[in-house]
Design an enzyme around this catalytic site. Structure first.
Site, PDB file in Angstrom:
ATOM      1  N   MET A 109      -0.040  -5.391   2.441  1.00 23.23           N
ATOM      2  CA  MET A 109      -0.857  -4.261   2.701  1.00 23.23           C
ATOM      3  C   MET A 109      -2.192  -4.690   2.563  1.00 23.23           C
ATOM      4  O   MET A 109      -3.002  -4.880   1.537  1.00 23.23           O
ATOM      5  CB  MET A 109      -0.792  -3.364   1.312  1.00 23.23           C
ATOM      6  CG  MET A 109       0.253  -2.402   1.400  1.00 23.23           C
ATOM      7  SD  MET A 109       1.044  -1.688  -0.243  1.00 23.23           S
ATOM      8  CE  MET A 109       2.050  -3.206  -0.722  1.00 23.23           C
ATOM      9  N   GLY A 142      -1.103   1.320  -2.784  1.00 19.34           N
ATOM     10  CA  GLY A 142      -1.999   0.735  -3.689  1.00 19.34           C
ATOM     11  C   GLY A 142      -1.531   0.798  -5.114  1.00 19.34           C
ATOM     12  O   GLY A 142      -1.944  -0.125  -5.790  1.00 19.34           O
ATOM     13  N   GLY A 159       4.007   4.074  -9.582  1.00 21.62           N
ATOM     14  CA  GLY A 159       4.136   5.068 -10.462  1.00 21.62           C
ATOM     15  C   GLY A 159       3.798   6.486  -9.751  1.00 21.62           C
ATOM     16  O   GLY A 159       3.501   7.201 -10.531  1.00 21.62           O
ATOM     17  N   ASP A 179       9.351   3.814   0.441  1.00 24.84           N
ATOM     18  CA  ASP A 179       9.037   3.015  -0.578  1.00 24.84           C
ATOM     19  C   ASP A 179       7.938   4.015  -1.115  1.00 24.84           C
ATOM     20  O   ASP A 179       6.615   4.259  -0.703  1.00 24.84           O
ATOM     21  CB  ASP A 179       8.070   2.169  -0.113  1.00 24.84           C
ATOM     22  CG  ASP A 179       7.294   0.945  -0.870  1.00 24.84           C
ATOM     23  OD1 ASP A 179       7.352   1.362  -2.330  1.00 24.84           O
ATOM     24  OD2 ASP A 179       6.613   0.059  -0.703  1.00 24.84           O
ATOM     25  N   GLY A 226      10.027   0.699  -7.722  1.00 27.35           N
ATOM     26  CA  GLY A 226       9.176  -0.134  -8.862  1.00 27.35           C
ATOM     27  C   GLY A 226       9.192   0.436 -10.280  1.00 27.35           C
ATOM     28  O   GLY A 226       9.962   0.101 -11.099  1.00 27.35           O
TER      29      GLY A 226
HETATM   30  C1  DX5 Z   1       2.864   0.995  -3.309  1.00 22.40           C
HETATM   31  C2  DX5 Z   1       3.883   0.036  -3.234  1.00 22.40           C
HETATM   32  C3  DX5 Z   1       5.180   0.076  -3.545  1.00 22.40           C
HETATM   33  C4  DX5 Z   1       5.307   0.573  -5.222  1.00 22.40           C
HETATM   34  C5  DX5 Z   1       6.089   1.465  -5.335  1.00 22.40           C
HETATM   35  O1  DX5 Z   1       1.624   0.540  -2.640  1.00 22.40           O
HETATM   36  O2  DX5 Z   1       4.056  -0.323  -1.778  1.00 22.40           O
HETATM   37  O3  DX5 Z   1       6.155  -0.708  -3.273  1.00 22.40           O
HETATM   38  O4  DX5 Z   1       5.608  -0.711  -6.000  1.00 22.40           O
HETATM   39  O5  DX5 Z   1       6.393   1.829  -6.935  1.00 22.40           O
HETATM   40  P1  DX5 Z   1       7.035   3.168  -7.462  1.00 22.40           P
HETATM   41  O6  DX5 Z   1       8.491   2.789  -7.171  1.00 22.40           O
HETATM   42  O7  DX5 Z   1       6.555   3.175  -8.613  1.00 22.40           O
HETATM   43  O8  DX5 Z   1       6.426   4.031  -6.825  1.00 22.40           O
HETATM   44 ZN    ZN Z   2       5.583  -1.754  -1.180  1.00 23.13          ZN
END
Ligand code: DX5
Ligand code: ZN
Length: 220
Positions: A72, A146, A149, A177, A199
């Site tokens: 990102m 970004g 959660g 994701d 996550g």
């Molecule tokens: C957010 C990330 C995700 C994030 C997902 O920008 O790309 O990979 O870690 O986290 P959860 O599963 O908690 O939404």
């Molecule tokens: Zn990600």
């Protein structure tokens, strides 16, 4: 119902305890994680900063799992070589971050690793339709990138369904994701998801192995 191939689980280390990353990696690996998802944020493309190629280099000898690097970042062209050299197995770049998507995807594959493209919740599939023959993976963001959660954005499901429809015989994987909880998995598998990033639903539970098992229970 026709049986589908079991999807893969890629725990995102963004929500892991950074002070004990080695243990976190071992725990999710032995619990049955399929890939490790590494969120690389530059404080510019997204309003948060994480880590760079040094993290990939540090993790590489600790695990056999594929390192799924989700960049990102603005100017992704600057980061393909460093991440490839550090040991990335998959490099995913954002369609919104570059005007040279096709060239960069080809460059990633040129390093002998898998090339992914990601789109934000507000970006339509038309932004990547010309690139579907150049990718090994399409990452659909189901939250605004970004932070971990956040709440799953429901309209992501129809995006997956439409992408699975246009995929036809192309071999790319569909990864999702953001905001993934165990109760969403079945519906998303039906829609066409092959790889789940998770996550907080893994690392906010004290027992990581139980959390992984809950997300993977479609296998049992
Ligand atoms: C957010 C990330 C995700 C994030 C997902 O920008 O790309 O990979 O870690 O986290 P959860 O599963 O908690 O939404
Ligand atoms: Zn990600």
């Amino acid at each position: 119902m026709q049986s589908k191939k079991a999807p893969l689980l890629a725990p995102s280390l963004l929500s892991a305890d950074f002070a004990r990353l080695n243990d976190e990696v071992r725990e999710v690996e032995s619990a049955g994680a399929d890939w490790l998802h590494l969120d690389i944020m530059d404080g510019h493309f997204v309003p948060n900063i994480t880590a760079g190629p040094l993290l990939v280099q540090a993790l590489r000898p600790l695990t056999k799992l594929p390192l799924d690097c989700h960049l990102m970042v603005s100017e992704p062209e600057k980061w393909i070589v460093p991440f490839a050299k550090a040991g990335a197995d998959i490099i995913t770049i954002h369609a919104e971050a570059t005007k040279q998507l096709s060239r960069l995807l080809t460059e990633i594959r040129g390093h002998g690793i898998k090339a992914g493209v990601s789109i934000n919740p507000a970006t339509p599939l038309t932004a990547i339709e010309k690139n579907l023959d150049e990718v090994d993976l399409v990452l659909i963001m189901s939250v605004h990138p970004g932070f971990g959660g956040q709440k799953f954005i429901e309209s992501s499901i129809s995006k997956v369904t439409r992408l699975a429809d246009v995929r036809k015989d192309r071999p790319f994987l569909i990864e999702i994701d953001g905001g993934i909880q165990p109760d969403k998995v079945e519906e998303l598998v039906e829609a066409g998801v092959d790889v789940f990033v998770a996550g907080s639903s893994v690392f906010s539970q004290k027992n990581r192995a139980k959390a992984v098992a809950e997300l993977k229970k479609w296998k049992h």
